[in-house]
Design an enzyme around this catalytic site. Structure first.
Site, PDB file in Angstrom:
ATOM      1  N   ASP A   1      90.478   6.614  41.684  1.00 42.63           N
ATOM      2  CA  ASP A   1      90.032   5.417  40.970  1.00 42.63           C
ATOM      3  C   ASP A   1      89.132   5.876  39.819  1.00 42.63           C
ATOM      4  OD1 ASP A   1      89.178   2.866  40.276  1.00 42.63           O
ATOM      5  OD2 ASP A   1      87.658   2.798  41.852  1.00 42.63           O
TER       6      ASP A   1
ATOM      7  N   LYS B   1      87.181   0.224  35.432  1.00 41.79           N
ATOM      8  CA  LYS B   1      88.037   0.777  36.485  1.00 41.79           C
ATOM      9  C   LYS B   1      89.514   0.682  36.141  1.00 41.79           C
ATOM     10  CE  LYS B   1      84.976   1.343  39.948  1.00 41.79           C
ATOM     11  NZ  LYS B   1      84.883   2.561  40.760  1.00 41.79           N
TER      12      LYS B   1
ATOM     13  N   THR C   1      94.627   4.277  37.265  1.00 44.61           N
ATOM     14  CA  THR C   1      94.452   4.715  38.648  1.00 44.61           C
ATOM     15  C   THR C   1      95.585   5.686  38.938  1.00 44.61           C
ATOM     16  OG1 THR C   1      93.553   2.549  39.244  1.00 44.61           O
ATOM     17  CG2 THR C   1      94.263   3.973  41.053  1.00 44.61           C
TER      18      THR C   1
HETATM   19 CA    CA Z   1      86.867   2.777  44.032  1.00 42.96          CA
END
Ligand code: CA
Length: 419
Positions: free
Chosen positions: A231, A251, A255
């Site tokens: 992440d 974020k 990923t």
């Molecule tokens: Ca995380």
């Protein structure tokens, strides 16, 4: 819950010579993947040593397992545990020493493009690594590191599926708005604090209907397999934007996941009791509590993060941790995800949360390793790092080791920060 059988026999070997003693993919593992040779259509495969068994080879699979040859693998995993187990037994028989060698069914991994094994239908990231939650919580709230709900329910946020990518995808440094404490006003630009998070991913296999939920006793049957999950986190963007609604653009820019789906059957030797919850912690509500899940629903896997910089002669181990850092079992995360009645689908991905251990050398993020960015790491090359720099390659690894069983691993989860 998967059982031990002849496919876990540590003495079993394969006519694929590279499989024997392979740290990740001996015949006891048999993870699924979606692969192609360059220019070809993707199809289903099984990793064995440094090869991939082509499940789309004509006549290889019986009709009831034929979906395993079709990439992405969502439709096969949607069938649930019984066909997955049948495929494991079929492939084990095909590849074991004593069977007729069929090298024409193999494609070298070095010649293959590995795709996302399933189309990611939804992505949630939990926060179930108890040591990471405690350590980072102390940085923000020394008096109350864990939020009051932490030991009552598995906390998560809804992530972004569009930017989940297979291992090897370059990592662009995201733009975003950041406002360090020392700066009076926010500015927009490249993140200055690029970080990784050492996580496991849980793939949903068999789904559930809207409104139905998944009971904790049945939850393990809905897990299709496991992967590594990085992440990537832009800490400066995250720190400014997160209050009060939670993680967002800091974020969701990328990923990275490992490309092999390690099945619950392969991980059967590494099941252990859940031990992270001391007796004086709050009682778990019944909907998350199952005796069998508590006694064998956790996993004992070694987790590592390695860094390679342009100046390092070889990758350097940043941390070694263990999947037992999970405060909840994977089944509890899945039951929690479905507990409001939202439907689950094959290809839903659940991140575990950062699985740091309790010590500095087991911390699974730069945020923790550099103690909030205050104490730079000194690498063997003499370079220092608070966070990741352009040109740095970060690799996650996971493997299971237990006396009497073959070691199996997840394969790499790698990304290079490109700036
Ligand atoms: Ca995380």
């Amino acid at each position: 819950m998967p059982m031990l059988d002849h496919t876990h026999d540590a003495t079993a070997t394969s006519w694929v010579a590279s499989a024997n003693g392979h740290p990740d993919f001996p015949i006891q593992n048999l993870p699924l993947c979606a692969f192609s040779r360059p220019g070809e259509a993707a199809r289903g495969g099984v990793a064995i040593g440094d090869q991939i068994l082509d499940l789309a080879a004509p006549g290889l699979l019986p009709p009831e397992l034929a979906l395993a040859g079709q990439a992405p693998l969502n439709d096969f995993f949607a069938l649930g545990a019984a066909p997955r187990r049948a495929l494991r037994h079929l492939v084990f028989d095909l590849l074991r020493t004593g069977s007729t060698p069929r090298p024409s069914l193999l494609v070298p991994q070095a010649e293959a493009v590995l795709h996302l094994p399933m189309r990611v239908t939804d992505f949630s990231d939990f926060y179930a690594g108890i040591h990471h939650a405690t350590t980072t919580g102390k940085m923000l709230r020394p008096d109350l590191p864990l939020s009051v709900n932490y030991k009552h329910l598995p906390i998560a946020y809804t992530g972004r599926t569009s930017s989940v990518r297979p291992s090897g995808t370059p990592v662009h440094r995201p733009n975003g708005q950041r406002k360090p404490a020392k700066e009076a006003v926010p500015s927009f630009g490249r993140s200055r604090n690029m970080d990784f998070e050492l996580e496991m991913g849980i793939w949903v296999g068999q789904g559930s209907a809207l409104g139905a939920g998944v009971s904790i006793a049945e939850a393990a049957d809905h897990i299709g397999g496991y992967c590594l999950l990085n992440d990537w986190s832009a800490r400066d963007i995250q720190g400014w934007e997160t209050v009060p609604l939670g993680p967002f653009l800091g974020k969701s820019f990328l990923t990275t996941i490992s490309v092999y789906v390690v099945t619950p059957e392969a991980l059967a030797p590494f099941r252990v009791p859940l031990t992270t919850r001391p007796a004086d912690d709050p009682a778990v509500l019944d909907y998350l509590l199952d005796a069998r899940d508590q006694s064998e629903g956790a996993l004992d896997l070694v987790l590592e993060a390695w860094i390679q910089t342009p100046s390092l002669p070889a990758p350097h181990l940043l941390c070694r941790s263990n999947s037992q850092a999970l405060y909840w079992t994977p089944a509890q995360l899945l039951t929690q995800q479905a507990s409001n009645g939202c439907d689950l689908n094959a290809g839903d991905l659940l991140g575990s949360g950062t699985l740091s251990g309790p010590t500095l050398d087991s911390a699974g993020s730069m945020l923790e390793l550099s103690q909030g960015g205050r104490v730079p790491l000194v690498l063997p090359s003499g370079e220092t790092r608070r966070f990741l720099e352009d040109g740095d390659t970060l690799e996650l690894r996971a493997y299971g080791v237990r006396d009497g069983f073959a070691q199996i691993g997840f394969g790499p989860c790698v990304g290079t920060v490109t700036g």
